[in-house]
Design an enzyme around this catalytic site. Structure first.
Site, short mmCIF file in Angstrom:
data_model
loop_
_atom_site.label_atom_id
_atom_site.label_comp_id
_atom_site.label_asym_id
_atom_site.label_seq_id
_atom_site.Cartn_x
_atom_site.Cartn_y
_atom_site.Cartn_z
N GLY A 45 -1.62 -5.06 28.56
CA GLY A 45 -0.65 -4.70 27.54
C GLY A 45 -1.33 -4.71 26.18
N GLN A 50 -2.06 -5.04 17.06
CA GLN A 50 -3.37 -5.48 17.54
C GLN A 50 -4.48 -4.48 17.22
OE1 GLN A 50 -1.79 -6.50 21.70
NE2 GLN A 50 -3.45 -7.96 21.42
N CYS A 92 -4.73 -13.06 25.88
CA CYS A 92 -4.40 -12.03 24.89
C CYS A 92 -5.69 -11.39 24.40
CB CYS A 92 -3.65 -12.68 23.73
SG CYS A 92 -3.20 -11.52 22.42
N LEU A 93 -5.69 -10.07 24.29
CA LEU A 93 -6.90 -9.38 23.83
C LEU A 93 -7.26 -9.78 22.40
CD1 LEU A 93 -6.31 -5.79 25.29
CD2 LEU A 93 -7.85 -7.56 26.15
N HIS A 134 5.45 -10.71 25.95
CA HIS A 134 4.25 -11.04 25.18
C HIS A 134 4.00 -9.96 24.12
CE1 HIS A 134 -0.13 -12.46 25.00
NE2 HIS A 134 -0.16 -11.29 24.38
N GLU A 135 4.11 -8.69 24.55
CA GLU A 135 3.82 -7.59 23.61
C GLU A 135 4.89 -7.47 22.52
OE1 GLU A 135 0.89 -6.59 23.70
OE2 GLU A 135 0.48 -7.36 25.70
N HIS A 138 4.25 -9.76 19.74
CA HIS A 138 3.25 -9.26 18.77
C HIS A 138 3.94 -8.47 17.66
CE1 HIS A 138 -0.69 -10.35 20.26
NE2 HIS A 138 -0.45 -9.88 21.48
NI NI Z 1 -1.53 -10.29 23.18
#
Ligand code: NI
Length: 169
Positions: A45, A50, A92-93, A134-135, A138
Site C-alpha cells: 500500500g 508518502q 511502512c515504506l 494504515h493508508e 497516512h
Molecule cells: Ni505506511
C-alpha cells in the site's frame, strides 16, 4: 515513473492531506506512478503524502495475503463503519525496516471514488482491511508507531536514530 518515498521524520508525513476535488490527467499520472512505486518498493500500500503529495489518494494491493496482485486506487477514501479488532504485524515504506504489532478493526466498510470518478462501496476484512486503515491513517498524518504504546514508540524512534547515525536508514 518511480517516485521518491518520504521517510519518517519528514514533516509531510504529519500533514492532513486535502480532498481531491477534480480528477484530471495529473491525478491519473500520480496514481499510476504511485502503483509503480509501491510495486517496485515492494509494498502492499502507498498513500500520496508518502511521495510528497498532500492529497487524499491511496493505492493498495488487496490480494497481498494470497501473494497475488489486485491493485486498487482509491480517491478520498472514507471508513464509514468498523467491526471487531485484530492485532497483527505492520511495517511502512516510510519507516523501512521497522515493524510492530498494531491493533486495527477486523472489518471495515469503505467508501471511495475510483479513477473514473465513480463512487465505490466496499467491505473488507483481514489484511486488505488492515492495509486500507494504515493508508488512510497516512492521509491524516498518522503513522503506525502512533498506534503503539509510548514505550514501544520511543523504542522504535531510538532504533531509527541509531540506524541514521550508522547510515543504515
Ligand atoms: Ni505506511
Amino acid at each position: 515513473m518511480i517516485l521518491d518515498i518520504k521517510k519518517f521524520p519528514d514533516p509531510i508525513l504529519r500533514q492532513k492531506a486535502s480532498e481531491v476535488t477534480n480528477i484530471d490527467e495529473s491525478t491519473l499520472t500520480l496514481m499510476n506512478n504511485m502503483v509503480e512505486t509501491m510495486m517496485s518498493a515492494p509494498g502492499v500500500g502507498l498513500a500520496a503524502p508518502q511521495v510528497g503529495i498532500s492529497q487524499r489518494i491511496i493505492v493498495v494491493n488487496l490480494a497481498a495475503a494470497q501473494q497475488e496482485v489486485n491493485i486498487q486506487q482509491f480517491i478520498n477514501p472514507q471508513i464509514v463503519e468498523v467491526e471487531g479488532s485484530e492485532t497483527d504485524e505492520e511495517g511502512c515504506l516510510s519507516l523501512p525496516g521497522e515493524f510492530a504489532l498494531v491493533k486495527r478493526a477486523e472489518k471495515i466498510f469503505l467508501k471511495a471514488i475510483n479513477d473514473k470518478g465513480e463512487e465505490l462501496k466496499l467491505e473488507l476484512e483481514g489484511l486488505p482491511a488492515r492495509i486500507v486503515q494504515h493508508e488512510i491513517d497516512h492521509l491524516d498524518g498518522i503513522l503506525f508507531i502512533d498506534r503503539l504504546s509510548i514505550y514501544k514508540r520511543e523504542a522504535i524512534k531510538k532504533h531509527i536514530k541509531k540506524r541514521v547515525a550508522a547510515g543504515e536508514y
